[in-house]
Write a protein that holds these residues in place. Structure first.
Motif, PDB file in Angstrom:
ATOM      1  N   PHE A  96       0.813  -1.212   0.000  1.00  0.00           N
ATOM      2  CA  PHE A  96       0.000   0.000   0.000  1.00  0.00           C
ATOM      3  C   PHE A  96       0.851   1.268   0.000  1.00  0.00           C
ATOM      4  CE2 PHE A  96      -3.378  -2.935   1.202  1.00  0.00           C
ATOM      5  CZ  PHE A  96      -4.382  -2.482   0.365  1.00  0.00           C
ATOM      6  N   PHE A 100       0.074   4.109  -2.679  1.00  0.00           N
ATOM      7  CA  PHE A 100      -0.140   5.513  -2.342  1.00  0.00           C
ATOM      8  C   PHE A 100       0.973   6.400  -2.889  1.00  0.00           C
ATOM      9  CE2 PHE A 100      -2.434   3.845   1.657  1.00  0.00           C
ATOM     10  CZ  PHE A 100      -3.634   3.771   0.971  1.00  0.00           C
ATOM     11  N   LEU A 104       0.788   9.424  -5.731  1.00  0.00           N
ATOM     12  CA  LEU A 104       1.170  10.782  -5.336  1.00  0.00           C
ATOM     13  C   LEU A 104       2.248  11.350  -6.249  1.00  0.00           C
ATOM     14  CD1 LEU A 104       1.246  10.467  -1.431  1.00  0.00           C
ATOM     15  CD2 LEU A 104      -0.287  11.927  -2.759  1.00  0.00           C
ATOM     16  N   ALA A 143       2.086   9.288   2.520  1.00  0.00           N
ATOM     17  CA  ALA A 143       1.825   7.885   2.180  1.00  0.00           C
ATOM     18  C   ALA A 143       2.004   6.975   3.391  1.00  0.00           C
ATOM     19  CB  ALA A 143       2.734   7.447   1.033  1.00  0.00           C
ATOM     20  N   LEU A 146      -0.949   7.277   5.805  1.00  0.00           N
ATOM     21  CA  LEU A 146      -2.115   6.547   5.325  1.00  0.00           C
ATOM     22  C   LEU A 146      -1.953   5.044   5.529  1.00  0.00           C
ATOM     23  CD1 LEU A 146      -2.783   8.621   2.114  1.00  0.00           C
ATOM     24  CD2 LEU A 146      -4.355   8.368   4.033  1.00  0.00           C
ATOM     25  N   CYS A 147      -0.739   4.538   5.299  1.00  0.00           N
ATOM     26  CA  CYS A 147      -0.470   3.116   5.543  1.00  0.00           C
ATOM     27  C   CYS A 147      -0.663   2.771   7.016  1.00  0.00           C
ATOM     28  CB  CYS A 147       0.949   2.759   5.115  1.00  0.00           C
ATOM     29  SG  CYS A 147       1.158   2.619   3.342  1.00  0.00           S
ATOM     30  N   THR A 184      -9.796   6.651   0.520  1.00  0.00           N
ATOM     31  CA  THR A 184      -8.542   6.569  -0.243  1.00  0.00           C
ATOM     32  C   THR A 184      -8.795   6.362  -1.734  1.00  0.00           C
ATOM     33  OG1 THR A 184      -8.378   4.198   0.299  1.00  0.00           O
ATOM     34  CG2 THR A 184      -7.161   5.754   1.692  1.00  0.00           C
ATOM     35  N   PHE A 188      -7.017   8.813  -4.034  1.00  0.00           N
ATOM     36  CA  PHE A 188      -5.900   8.228  -4.778  1.00  0.00           C
ATOM     37  C   PHE A 188      -6.307   7.615  -6.111  1.00  0.00           C
ATOM     38  CE2 PHE A 188      -4.215   8.689  -0.601  1.00  0.00           C
ATOM     39  CZ  PHE A 188      -2.907   9.031  -0.822  1.00  0.00           C
TER      40      PHE A 188
END
Length: 328
Positions: A96, A100, A104, A143, A146-147, A184, A188
Motif C-alpha cells: 500500500f 499511495f 502521489l 503515504a 495513510l499506511c 482513499t 488516490f
C-alpha cells in the motif's frame, strides 16, 4: 473451499493467473526499475527537483517488487501464514505504500511538468534539489501516514477454520476499514485522474499555442502524456471500482459474504493487474527519455558531458532554458 476470516471463499479462484502475473511483474520489474534508476543517477546530482520525483516513483515500485516473492509463495502454496504478524504487516504496508506513493508522485510530476511548460519563470524559482527533497519527504510522509492508518483499522492476521492463520485475509471487510478504503479511492484514484486529465489538457493547450514547437514534436509530446493518463485510468480503475463496491456493500450491511464471494475473483485479478505499473513506468522512461536510453546503450557519459533532464523533452518551448536550469 477454504474459510477466510469469516466468509467461506474459494481461495483457489484466479490463483494461477495472479501467481503468473506477479511472477512476471517481479522478473521484469526488478531489473527494469534498477536499470532506469542507474541510468538517471547523474541527474540526481544536479540542482533539479524533477529527477528526485522520478527516482522516488521508481523507488516506490521497488517497495512492491522486493515483497512480491513472499506474497507469491504464500499464494501458490496456500499455506498458513507462519512468519508472524510483524512480517505480514510489513508486506502489506509495502504494497500500500507503493500504491499511495506511486499515485502521489505520478500526480505531482504531472503538475510540475505543467508548471515547467506553462509557467517557466515560476518553475525556475520553484525548482531546486532542496525543494525536490522537501516535496518528496512530504509525499512519503503522507503515504506512510495513510499506511499506518490502514494498518490500525484492519488486523494484520486473521484466522479461518482449524485456527489457520491468514495474512490480511479480511472477509468480510471491517466497516471502519471500508470507510477508509472509500476515502482513499477518492483521494488516490478519482482526484488524481481528474488532476492528470486537467494537466494533459493544459499542457496540450500550451504546446498548441507555441509556434516554436513543430507539429511532429507537439503530437509526440501530447501522445506520451495521453498514454500516462490512459494507463493510470485503465490499470488502477478496475481495482478501485471493485473495492468501492465491496466497501459500499459492507456499509449498507447487505448479504456481505455473498458479495465477497462474487467479488473475490475480480478483486484478485484487478489487484494483480494494478501491479503492472511497476513494469510499465520504467519502460515509459526508457521509451520517452533520450538520455536514459543513451546511458543504457553506451554506459556512463564522459565526465565533461552535460546531461539533459529526462523529465522535460527538449522540444518543449521555454523562454529561457537557463532559467529552468536545463542544459542541452
Amino acid at each position: 473451499m477454504n474459510a477466510t476470516a469469516g466468509c467461506d471463499l474459494d481461495s483457489s479462484a484466479g490463483k494461477i493467473f495472479a501467481a503468473t502475473f506477479y511472477g512476471g511483474v517481479f522478473l521484469l520489474g526488478l531489473p527494469l526499475n534498477c536499470l532506469v534508476l542507474w541510468a538517471m543517477a547523474p541527474q540526481l546530482k544536479t540542482e533539479q527537483c524533477l529527477p528526485v520525483f522520478s527516482a522516488s516513483l521508481l523507488a516506490s515500485n521497488l517497495l512492491l517488487l522486493v515483497t512480491l516473492p513472499l506474497g507469491l509463495t504464500y499464494l501458490l502454496h496456500h499455506s498458513p501464514w507462519t512468519l508472524g504478524s510483524a512480517v505480514c504487516t510489513l508486506v502489506r504496508a509495502a504494497f500500500f505504500l507503493h500504491l499511495f506513493a506511486s499515485v502521489l508522485f505520478l500526480t505531482w510530476i504531472s503538475v510540475v511538468r505543467y508548471v515547467a511548460v506553462g509557467h517557466p519563470l515560476r518553475f525556475a524559482a520553484f525548482q531546486s534539489s532542496r525543494g525536490g527533497c522537501l516535496s518528496c519527504a512530504t509525499l512519503w510522509l503522507l503515504a506512510l501516514a495513510l499506511c499506518a492508518t490502514g494498518a490500525f483499522l484492519v488486523p494484520s492476521q486473521g484466522h479461518g477454520n482449524g485456527n489457520r492463520s491468514y495474512c490480511f485475509r479480511t472477509h468480510p471487510m471491517p466497516p471502519d476499514y471500508a470507510v477508509f478504503r472509500l476515502v482513499t479511492s477518492v483521494l488516490f484514484y478519482i482526484l488524481p485522474c481528474l488532476t492528470l486529465g486537467t494537466m494533459y489538457v493544459l499542457i496540450q493547450r500550451t504546446l498548441w499555442g507555441a509556434a516554436s514547437v513543430q507539429a511532429v514534436e507537439r503530437e509526440r509530446i501530447t501522445t506520451m502524456i495521453a498514454v500516462v493518463v490512459a494507463g493510470f485510468a485503465l490499470l488502477y480503475g478496475p481495482y478501485h471500482a471493485v473495492e468501492c463496491y465491496r466497501c459500499i456493500a459492507v456499509l449498507l450491511r447487505r448479504d456481505i459474504c455473498s458479495v465477497e464471494r462474487a467479488l473475490f475473483l475480480p478483486d484478485r485479478i484487478t489487484l494483480a493487474v494494478s501491479t503492472l505499473t511497476a513494469v510499465l513506468i520504467p519502460v515509459f522512461y526508457i521509451v520517452s527519455a533520450k538520455k536514459v536510453r543513451q546511458r543504457i546503450r553506451h554506459g556512463p557519459a564522459n565526465p565533461g558531458q552535460q546531461q539533459v533532464p529526462h523529465f522535460l523533452p527538449s522540444s518543449i518551448p521555454v523562454p529561457r532554458p537557463s532559467a529552468l536550469n536545463c542544459q542541452s
